[in-house]
Write a protein that holds these residues in place. Sequence first.
Motif, short mmCIF file in Angstrom:
data_model
loop_
_atom_site.label_atom_id
_atom_site.label_comp_id
_atom_site.label_asym_id
_atom_site.label_seq_id
_atom_site.Cartn_x
_atom_site.Cartn_y
_atom_site.Cartn_z
N ARG A 103 0.83 -1.21 0.00
CA ARG A 103 0.00 0.00 0.00
C ARG A 103 0.86 1.26 0.00
O ARG A 103 0.51 2.26 -0.63
CB ARG A 103 -0.94 0.01 1.22
N GLN A 104 1.98 1.22 0.72
CA GLN A 104 2.89 2.37 0.71
C GLN A 104 3.39 2.65 -0.71
O GLN A 104 3.38 3.79 -1.17
CB GLN A 104 4.09 2.10 1.63
N LEU A 105 3.84 1.61 -1.38
CA LEU A 105 4.35 1.77 -2.74
C LEU A 105 3.26 2.27 -3.68
O LEU A 105 3.52 3.07 -4.57
CB LEU A 105 4.94 0.45 -3.23
N SER A 106 2.04 1.78 -3.48
CA SER A 106 0.91 2.23 -4.30
C SER A 106 0.69 3.73 -4.13
O SER A 106 0.46 4.45 -5.11
CB SER A 106 -0.35 1.46 -3.93
N TRP A 107 0.79 4.21 -2.90
CA TRP A 107 0.60 5.64 -2.66
C TRP A 107 1.70 6.44 -3.34
O TRP A 107 1.44 7.41 -4.05
CB TRP A 107 0.61 5.93 -1.16
N PHE A 108 2.94 6.02 -3.13
CA PHE A 108 4.07 6.79 -3.65
C PHE A 108 4.11 6.80 -5.17
O PHE A 108 4.64 7.73 -5.77
CB PHE A 108 5.39 6.27 -3.08
N ARG A 109 3.56 5.77 -5.79
CA ARG A 109 3.53 5.75 -7.26
C ARG A 109 2.72 6.92 -7.82
O ARG A 109 2.92 7.33 -8.97
CB ARG A 109 2.95 4.42 -7.76
N HIS A 110 1.79 7.46 -7.01
CA HIS A 110 0.96 8.56 -7.47
C HIS A 110 1.55 9.93 -7.12
O HIS A 110 1.00 10.95 -7.50
CB HIS A 110 -0.45 8.45 -6.87
#
Length: 323
Positions: free
Chosen positions: A269-276
């Motif tokens: 979920r952290q990586l998903s956020w940072f991708r945006h």
Amino acid sequence: MLVLIGPTAVGKTALSLSLAKAWNAEIISGDSMQVYRGMNIGTAKIMDAEREGIVHHLIDICDPDEAYSAADFQAGARAAIEAAASRGKLPFVVGGTGLYIESLCYDYKFADNGSDEAFRREQESFAAEHGAEALHRKLAELDAETAERLHPNDLRRVIRALEVYHLTGRASSDQLRGEEKQSPYELCIIGLAMDRTELYRRIDKRVDLMLEQGLLDEVKTLIAGGAGVHSVPMQAIGYKELVQYLHGECSFDEAVIRLKRDTRRFAKRQLSWFRHMRGIEWVDAGENFHNNLQRIHAIIAGKFKDHLEYTSNQSFVDGGNFQ
């Protein structure tokens, strides 16, 4: 402002000390759980003796039963940035809580949507009767983007997201997406990433180390201190799984399996956020990381070339262990 982000267990803390020394910085924690006193092992909090003389802000500023929001973080971080800059230090935000860090970097204006205590109690009762997963599904139907970023057991934030929708008719994610995302700072954002298999291996190893260091006793101490089942410590990853064990809901081995699984999901979920997020300079923190360290310093120097007074007398590249 220098910013270092990445998923849990990727190596942010150790690298942050090296960068802080090289760039004459003060560190501002961007972690939503490290603000709480007594939550040390399960949050991988850097303790006083490990800080190597580097000033750290926004660690151990709340008791476990106190509410602390992204807006609270934003205000506290702004004050810390001003204090660091007044001393001629480079403000350096380090952490993995995406909303906190993005709201600070791009100066989100958090709307005062008010509150509805009766609605909150209604949702708490629903969760108690039907389970946290059922409440999370309610949020997913209204605001899938926010639901993806919140763990079902993070009842406080799930309920707040439902409350915002209840009060405004708009999803929290829609409100954030509507922000202009202009930054008041000259930003340099470094993101650490690595092969997913290696990251998961490191997560499992970290969990084992936390248990060896006494995480179960830390959970017992928080409970003895009055932390309730819906309090922040008991909802956090690393704590809620052991509470389930202490309440007889699973065996210790099953709790450890759940803890490792939930931490891996959290990293995703952290990586998903940072991708945006925009403006991130991504660096591989895997086995060849030392080869990339000089690149990190070059990125920072390129961003702050007009402000080199921040640089200390230390070599940009040292032999520290960032694993």
